[in-house]
Scaffold this active site. Structure first.
Site, PDB file in Angstrom:
ATOM      1  N   LYS A   1       3.466  -0.297  -8.341  1.00 47.39           N
ATOM      2  CA  LYS A   1       3.082   0.764  -7.420  1.00 47.39           C
ATOM      3  C   LYS A   1       3.155   2.147  -8.071  1.00 47.39           C
ATOM      4  O   LYS A   1       2.341   3.027  -7.769  1.00 47.39           O
ATOM      5  CB  LYS A   1       3.945   0.698  -6.159  1.00 47.39           C
ATOM      6  CG  LYS A   1       3.730  -0.570  -5.339  1.00 47.39           C
ATOM      7  CD  LYS A   1       2.271  -0.731  -4.915  1.00 47.39           C
ATOM      8  CE  LYS A   1       2.053  -1.917  -4.011  1.00 47.39           C
ATOM      9  NZ  LYS A   1       0.639  -2.040  -3.558  1.00 47.39           N
TER      10      LYS A   1
ATOM     11  N   SER B   1      -6.863 -10.030   5.730  1.00 43.07           N
ATOM     12  CA  SER B   1      -5.527 -10.154   6.316  1.00 43.07           C
ATOM     13  C   SER B   1      -4.842  -8.793   6.349  1.00 43.07           C
ATOM     14  O   SER B   1      -5.245  -7.864   5.641  1.00 43.07           O
ATOM     15  CB  SER B   1      -4.665 -11.148   5.523  1.00 43.07           C
ATOM     16  OG  SER B   1      -4.432 -10.671   4.217  1.00 43.07           O
TER      17      SER B   1
ATOM     18  N   SER C   1      -1.208   2.379  -2.895  1.00 42.11           N
ATOM     19  CA  SER C   1       0.067   2.213  -3.591  1.00 42.11           C
ATOM     20  C   SER C   1       1.105   1.844  -2.535  1.00 42.11           C
ATOM     21  O   SER C   1       0.894   0.938  -1.733  1.00 42.11           O
ATOM     22  CB  SER C   1       0.437   3.500  -4.336  1.00 42.11           C
ATOM     23  OG  SER C   1       1.688   3.389  -4.971  1.00 42.11           O
TER      24      SER C   1
ATOM     25  N   ILE D   1      -3.219  -5.165   6.717  1.00 41.46           N
ATOM     26  CA  ILE D   1      -3.773  -3.819   6.903  1.00 41.46           C
ATOM     27  C   ILE D   1      -5.239  -3.780   6.501  1.00 41.46           C
ATOM     28  O   ILE D   1      -6.050  -3.084   7.113  1.00 41.46           O
ATOM     29  CB  ILE D   1      -2.975  -2.782   6.090  1.00 41.46           C
ATOM     30  CG1 ILE D   1      -1.487  -2.837   6.439  1.00 41.46           C
ATOM     31  CG2 ILE D   1      -3.497  -1.370   6.344  1.00 41.46           C
ATOM     32  CD1 ILE D   1      -0.610  -2.001   5.515  1.00 41.46           C
TER      33      ILE D   1
ATOM     34  N   TYR E   1       7.655  -4.895  -8.771  1.00 38.06           N
ATOM     35  CA  TYR E   1       6.928  -4.297  -7.644  1.00 38.06           C
ATOM     36  C   TYR E   1       6.843  -2.777  -7.773  1.00 38.06           C
ATOM     37  O   TYR E   1       5.736  -2.209  -7.739  1.00 38.06           O
ATOM     38  CB  TYR E   1       7.561  -4.700  -6.311  1.00 38.06           C
ATOM     39  CG  TYR E   1       6.766  -4.220  -5.121  1.00 38.06           C
ATOM     40  CD1 TYR E   1       5.681  -4.954  -4.650  1.00 38.06           C
ATOM     41  CD2 TYR E   1       7.080  -3.024  -4.473  1.00 38.06           C
ATOM     42  CE1 TYR E   1       4.938  -4.514  -3.564  1.00 38.06           C
ATOM     43  CE2 TYR E   1       6.343  -2.580  -3.388  1.00 38.06           C
ATOM     44  CZ  TYR E   1       5.275  -3.327  -2.939  1.00 38.06           C
ATOM     45  OH  TYR E   1       4.528  -2.885  -1.872  1.00 38.06           O
TER      46      TYR E   1
ATOM     47  N   VAL F   1       5.345  -2.075   6.605  1.00 36.80           N
ATOM     48  CA  VAL F   1       4.539  -2.370   7.788  1.00 36.80           C
ATOM     49  C   VAL F   1       4.742  -3.855   8.083  1.00 36.80           C
ATOM     50  O   VAL F   1       4.785  -4.675   7.162  1.00 36.80           O
ATOM     51  CB  VAL F   1       3.046  -2.071   7.538  1.00 36.80           C
ATOM     52  CG1 VAL F   1       2.215  -2.350   8.791  1.00 36.80           C
ATOM     53  CG2 VAL F   1       2.863  -0.621   7.086  1.00 36.80           C
TER      54      VAL F   1
END
Length: 306
Positions: A191, A25, A173, A27, A187, A220
């Site tokens: 990262k 799914s 990341s 990217i 979150y 994105v």
């Protein structure tokens, strides 16, 4: 600050053995499709239902491409181990050349302080449920497992006694691993953690013939950000009107740049709406600070509020 030219010839991927976590799914899938089209043997390791994952692999294989799907929960060591074994077995040379860690979970809103206050007045008798740490389990622990297994299986000798060739570890990341985000805690913690793993691991991977690079995408427009879009919509804000997205194409190109550019090692690439930039996340260049300032200035001018 000049954008990188990430256009590369993907011919070097032909016959290479690739594993992409999160490869069914978003990217991850877009990247896997590009690499499979270039002739790589691609294993999609994903938590998508087996029927869906196998259909994706089957559809691509019918086009003459080499695609393998294996169910993988990246938070499970055993599940990842089986996925890596599957990728090696799928390769004609019984080896592994490229790993990209796209598996991730959506931005979980709420600062740690907000969650603590929501628990009410402190009491020794309170029944306190464990906090939700899914972001950390998937985005950090999962990436650590993938990185560990990649470095292990990269060292397999090809079954045909040929030279092992170039090896590439691509850690994913986020630009959220470089900026303050008071509206969330788990979150950005996850990262920033991947960024820390990258900065420590890159110092040694070259010793075993592995190039290690990092991708730090901006937002994105993929299914992964649906919760953020919905939360903004509930506040009467259309995300696309206040936030320029980075493109899927730029993400795929940046990943491909890391995969095939044999001179690229130890670089962190920020994928922005304006293109892809080397963050220069090293001591010589101020640990990305000089590059990050103009990036965040542009984002704030475009309406972004962390």
């Amino acid at each position: 600050m000049e954008a990188l030219n990430t256009n590369v010839d993907l011919a070097g991927l032909e016959g290479r053995s690739v594993l992409v976590t999160g490869g069914a799914s978003g990217i991850g899938l877009a990247t896997a499709k590009a690499w499979a089209a270039a002739g790589a043997y691609v294993t999609l390791a994903d938590i998508q239902p087996i029927e869906k994952g196998e259909k994706i692999a089957s559809d691509l294989s019918h086009n003459g491409q080499h695609v393998n799907y294996t169910f993988c929960d990246v938070t499970s060591w055993e599940s990842q181990l089986e996925a890596f074994r599957s990728a090696v077995k799928f390769s004609p040379r019984q080896t592994l050349d490229i790993v990209a860690t796209f598996a991730g979970t959506a931005f979980a809103p709420g600062n740690e302080v907000d969650h603590v206050l929501f628990a009410g007045e402190p009491s020794l008798d309170a029944e306190l449920p464990a906090p939700n740490t899914k972001n950390i389990e998937v985005n950090l622990t999962g990436v650590y497992y993938s990185s560990w297994l990649a470095l292990y299986f990269f060292r397999l000798k090809p079954s045909d006694s040929s030279e092992p060739g170039d090896k590439s570890l691509i850690l994913v990341s986020s630009i959220g691993g470089y900026m303050d985000s008071p509206k969330a805690s788990t979150y950005p913690a996850s990262k920033f953690g991947v960024r820390g793993l990258f900065r420590s691991t890159r110092a040694r991977t070259i010793d075993i013939g592995v190039r290690c690079n990092l991708l730090a995408p901006w937002f994105v427009d993929t299914p992964l950000i649906a919760p953020v879009k919905n939360a903004m919509k509930a506040r009467g804000i259309e995300m696309s009107k206040v936030l320029a997205f980075a493109t899927m194409e730029d993400c795929v190109q940046a990943a491909s740049f890391c995969a095939v550019n044999k001179e690229l090692h130890g670089r962190a690439l920020a994928i922005q709406p304006e293109g892809t930039f080397d963050l220069k996340d090293d001591v010589e260049d101020g640990w990305a600070g000089d590059q990050l300032r103009p990036i965040m200035k542009r984002r704030r001018e475009a309406g972004f509020d962390a």
